[in-house]
Design an enzyme around this catalytic site. Structure first.
Site, PDB file in Angstrom:
ATOM      1  N   ASN A 173       0.934  -1.102  -0.143  1.00 34.29           N
ATOM      2  CA  ASN A 173      -0.214  -0.145   0.396  1.00 34.29           C
ATOM      3  C   ASN A 173       0.911   1.585  -0.162  1.00 34.29           C
ATOM      4  O   ASN A 173       2.150   0.970   0.260  1.00 34.29           O
ATOM      5  CB  ASN A 173      -1.061  -0.169   1.545  1.00 34.29           C
ATOM      6  N   ASP A 219      -4.188  -5.730   3.219  1.00 33.59           N
ATOM      7  CA  ASP A 219      -4.976  -6.827   3.627  1.00 33.59           C
ATOM      8  C   ASP A 219      -5.448  -8.057   2.867  1.00 33.59           C
ATOM      9  O   ASP A 219      -5.273  -9.089   3.524  1.00 33.59           O
ATOM     10  CB  ASP A 219      -6.135  -6.478   4.147  1.00 33.59           C
ATOM     11  N   LYS A 244      -1.608 -21.436 -10.053  1.00 28.91           N
ATOM     12  CA  LYS A 244      -2.795 -20.268  -9.993  1.00 28.91           C
ATOM     13  C   LYS A 244      -3.124 -19.105 -10.317  1.00 28.91           C
ATOM     14  O   LYS A 244      -3.222 -18.733 -10.826  1.00 28.91           O
ATOM     15  CB  LYS A 244      -3.829 -20.624  -9.084  1.00 28.91           C
ATOM     16  N   PHE A 278      -6.209   2.378  14.495  1.00 29.94           N
ATOM     17  CA  PHE A 278      -5.861   3.574  13.036  1.00 29.94           C
ATOM     18  C   PHE A 278      -7.217   3.324  12.379  1.00 29.94           C
ATOM     19  O   PHE A 278      -7.747   1.834  11.715  1.00 29.94           O
ATOM     20  CB  PHE A 278      -4.511   3.832  12.468  1.00 29.94           C
ATOM     21  N   LYS A 328     -15.129  -0.572  14.666  1.00 31.14           N
ATOM     22  CA  LYS A 328     -13.785  -2.139  14.284  1.00 31.14           C
ATOM     23  C   LYS A 328     -12.957  -1.810  16.454  1.00 31.14           C
ATOM     24  O   LYS A 328     -12.533  -2.430  16.044  1.00 31.14           O
ATOM     25  CB  LYS A 328     -12.904  -0.184  13.667  1.00 31.14           C
ATOM     26  N   LYS A 386     -12.329  -4.786  17.349  1.00 30.30           N
ATOM     27  CA  LYS A 386     -11.209  -5.402  18.092  1.00 30.30           C
ATOM     28  C   LYS A 386     -10.281  -5.568  19.177  1.00 30.30           C
ATOM     29  O   LYS A 386      -9.878  -5.601  19.949  1.00 30.30           O
ATOM     30  CB  LYS A 386      -9.653  -4.428  17.028  1.00 30.30           C
TER      31      LYS A 386
END
Length: 397
Positions: free
Chosen positions: A209, A278, A288, A323, A337, A341
């Site tokens: 990312n 992720d 594959k 975050f 979240k 979490k």
């Protein structure tokens, strides 16, 4: 950052004395009040006028110099000083300091100072490794003076080895750590995750990312400057980690997960600011992975949920901050979240807002806890880091 702080730079007879001119300039740019003391031997390496021009203060050399206002100069200076750095510190001056010899302006002032003292030895390798000098350095530490380990490299005398004075930036960092911020996190252990993770597809390609690590690094730096014992678990970034923190470099989400799991029980505060990839290929070597019209089709699975693991395995009285980067329904998604979490706090930001998110020096955040939603205006990431830690200390400890 150093406004109102009075700093004495004590310069002894060493070729490395020239570096202190730049250090004095760096400190003045941070609004410190800098006074330079020099031994008579130091004058042979750099002119006192250089320091007077840079600091705006008289450079003091002679204990009995009458060319200043009437007072006992070494005593009055010692009373006002917040920190003394002896750099470069010659073997001769180190020997004087540890044996209580005060026979010039520099050593007399140091003897009178009750503030923090930092000593940066600089000398020939053989001199530095001499058992007498090493014993004197041990004595400095016994007297609660901080000693900067010299660098190893090419010395002015032509030798290769230890004894080279560190760069001005290193010396500046030592001063900042001591004086920049109030030590309201002293005794706290803080773990920060930062930067991106990378999941390999094959030997050439990977999934990642746009995280730069700036936010996490700013948090680690601010916590360190406030006296915390900081561990930084970081993916690959293009910026240097802050000094005086324990750095654990990682590549993949699995690496980061294992590093956090190994060290989390030691921490008082855990802040997960890293942007973890992720998903990862189920098997990077799997056949594959096929080309389809120039693209790559990949079987993926989710990476480890680090924040969830921390929340489910937290120790008593441990504070956990995560975050959340959202593009819509920021508060609702972030609050969900927080609950899922088992975190204590979420720092949320909307990637669609100008000045927020990846690759910027600024951020626009909202602090979310179980009973509060606190919106913040645009700030630099260093300012955001301060606000986050202020909030944690104010509401938890």
């Amino acid at each position: 950052m150093l406004k109102g702080k009075k700093i004495v730079l004590a310069v002894t007879g060493s070729i490395a004395a020239y570096k202190i001119a730049n250090l004095a300039s760096m400190l003045k740019k941070q609004n410190a009040d800098v006074t330079v003391l020099m031994t008579e031997n130091a004058v042979n390496f750099i002119n006192p006028i250089t320091f007077e021009t840079l600091t705006g203060n008289k450079c003091l050399i002679d204990t009995f110099d009458r060319n200043f206002q009437y007072n006992v100069e070494h005593v009055s200076l010692a009373k006002e000083t917040d920190l003394v750095m002896v750099a470069p510190a010659s073997a001769n001056v180190i020997g004087k300091i540890v044996n209580g010899i005060a026979d010039d302006m520099l050593t007399t002032t140091i003897m009178a100072c009750r503030c923090k003292k930092i000593i940066a030895p600089a000398m020939n390798t053989n001199m530095y490794l001499n058992p007498i000098v090493q014993d004197n350095i041990r004595k400095l530490k016994q007297y609660e003076m901080e000693v900067v380990t010299p660098d190893t490299g090419h010395l002015a005398c032509g030798d290769e080895g230890i004894g080279k004075m560190p760069s001005e930036q290193v010396l500046f960092d030592y001063i900042l750590r001591e004086l920049a911020l109030k030590k309201d996190m002293a005794g706290k252990k803080v773990l920060v995750t930062a930067g991106p993770t990378i999941e390999k597809i094959d030997p050439v390609r990977f999934i990642s990312n746009h995280s730069t690590g700036k936010m996490g690094y700013a948090l680690a730096e601010n916590a360190m400057l406030r006296g915390a014992d900081v561990t930084l678990v970081t993916g690959k970034t293009s910026i240097s980690p802050p000094p005086f923190v324990k750095v654990i470099p990682v590549i993949s989400a699995r690496d980061m997960f294992e590093a956090v799991a190994e060290h989390m029980n030691e921490q008082d505060i855990i802040i997960k600011s890293a942007a973890v990839a992720d998903y990862r290929p189920i098997n990077p070597a799997d056949e594959k992975i096929k080309k389809k019209e120039g693209d790559i089709s990949i079987n993926l699975e989710r990476t480890e949920d680090i924040l969830k693991y921390i929340g489910e395995h937290r120790k008593e009285n441990q504070f956990i901050c995560g975050f959340s980067m959202e593009t819509e329904n920021m508060v609702e998604n972030s609050r969900r979240k927080l609950e899922e979490k088992k975190a204590d706090m979420i720092v949320a930001n909307n990637l669609k807002q100008k000045g927020a998110g990846f690759g910027t020096d600024t951020n626009i955040v909202t602090f979310i806890t179980r009973d509060k939603v606190l919106e913040k205006s645009i700030m630099t990431k260093k300012e955001v880091a301060k606000e986050i830690l202020d909030f944690i200390l104010e509401h938890i400890f």
